[in-house]
Scaffold this motif. Structure first.
Motif, PDB file in Angstrom:
ATOM      1  N   PRO A 104       0.838  -1.197   0.000  1.00  0.00           N
ATOM      2  CA  PRO A 104       0.000   0.000   0.000  1.00  0.00           C
ATOM      3  C   PRO A 104       0.873   1.247   0.000  1.00  0.00           C
ATOM      4  O   PRO A 104       2.039   1.210   0.362  1.00  0.00           O
ATOM      5  CB  PRO A 104      -0.776  -0.124   1.320  1.00  0.00           C
ATOM      6  N   ALA A 106       2.347   5.155  -1.549  1.00  0.00           N
ATOM      7  CA  ALA A 106       2.959   5.772  -2.718  1.00  0.00           C
ATOM      8  C   ALA A 106       4.469   5.841  -2.557  1.00  0.00           C
ATOM      9  O   ALA A 106       4.990   5.901  -1.441  1.00  0.00           O
ATOM     10  CB  ALA A 106       2.396   7.175  -2.931  1.00  0.00           C
ATOM     11  N   ASP A 110       5.502   9.898  -5.894  1.00  0.00           N
ATOM     12  CA  ASP A 110       4.044  10.000  -5.771  1.00  0.00           C
ATOM     13  C   ASP A 110       3.267   9.039  -6.670  1.00  0.00           C
ATOM     14  O   ASP A 110       2.074   9.223  -6.881  1.00  0.00           O
ATOM     15  CB  ASP A 110       3.555  11.434  -6.009  1.00  0.00           C
ATOM     16  N   THR A 111       3.905   7.994  -7.203  1.00  0.00           N
ATOM     17  CA  THR A 111       3.185   6.951  -7.920  1.00  0.00           C
ATOM     18  C   THR A 111       2.872   5.834  -6.931  1.00  0.00           C
ATOM     19  O   THR A 111       3.606   5.629  -5.971  1.00  0.00           O
ATOM     20  CB  THR A 111       4.016   6.391  -9.090  1.00  0.00           C
ATOM     21  N   GLN A 112       1.786   5.149  -7.170  1.00  0.00           N
ATOM     22  CA  GLN A 112       1.389   4.055  -6.294  1.00  0.00           C
ATOM     23  C   GLN A 112       2.255   2.838  -6.582  1.00  0.00           C
ATOM     24  O   GLN A 112       2.565   2.549  -7.736  1.00  0.00           O
ATOM     25  CB  GLN A 112      -0.082   3.701  -6.501  1.00  0.00           C
ATOM     26  N   TYR A 113       2.650   2.102  -5.531  1.00  0.00           N
ATOM     27  CA  TYR A 113       3.468   0.898  -5.716  1.00  0.00           C
ATOM     28  C   TYR A 113       2.741  -0.117  -6.590  1.00  0.00           C
ATOM     29  O   TYR A 113       3.350  -0.807  -7.377  1.00  0.00           O
ATOM     30  CB  TYR A 113       3.809   0.260  -4.376  1.00  0.00           C
ATOM     31  N   ASP A 115       0.960   0.358  -9.093  1.00  0.00           N
ATOM     32  CA  ASP A 115       0.919   0.740 -10.512  1.00  0.00           C
ATOM     33  C   ASP A 115       2.215   0.419 -11.242  1.00  0.00           C
ATOM     34  O   ASP A 115       2.299   0.589 -12.454  1.00  0.00           O
ATOM     35  CB  ASP A 115       0.640   2.238 -10.652  1.00  0.00           C
TER      36      ASP A 115
END
Length: 116
Positions: A104, A106, A110-113, A115
């Motif tokens: 969980p 970012a 600032d990208t989500q893991y 993604d």
């Protein structure tokens, strides 16, 4: 006594500068390992598909087929069971087309893991 206070103030100032840099460097290192682990598993999945003409049904198929020695841990969650399997498009055989992190939150950019 004043000299001791000056030395303590200098040490506190140096720690205030160094500690945040240390924690950012550990986060960057974990993110680099995560990217490398994802690339390694994706490469193994592609090689499996190239050899067998189908995608693996489980990540353990990559180990039994000698494409990986072991499933690498997700460095963010520190677990090998949090990987999220992405199924192939309709018509393709197998159940794992891609893998993503189940961590969980970012990354530092600032990208989500999940993604990646």
């Amino acid at each position: 006594m004043i000299e001791l206070l000056v030395v303590m103030a200098v040490i506190a100032l140096l720690l205030a500068i160094a500690v945040p840099r240390y924690f950012h460097s550990t986060d960057r290192a974990k993110e680099a390992v995560l990217k490398q682990n994802l690339a390694q598993m994706r490469d193994a999945i592609d090689k499996y598909y190239g050899d067998k003409g189908r995608y693996p049904d489980e990540l353990e198929d990559l180990i039994t087929g000698k494409y990986l020695r072991r499933i690498p841990p997700d460095p963010i969650t520190e677990s090998t069971v949090t990987w999220i399997s992405v199924p192939p498009q309709a018509g393709e055989q197998g159940r794992i087309f891609d893998v993503k992190s189940g961590a969980p939150g970012a990354a530092l950019d600032d990208t989500q893991y999940g993604d990646w």
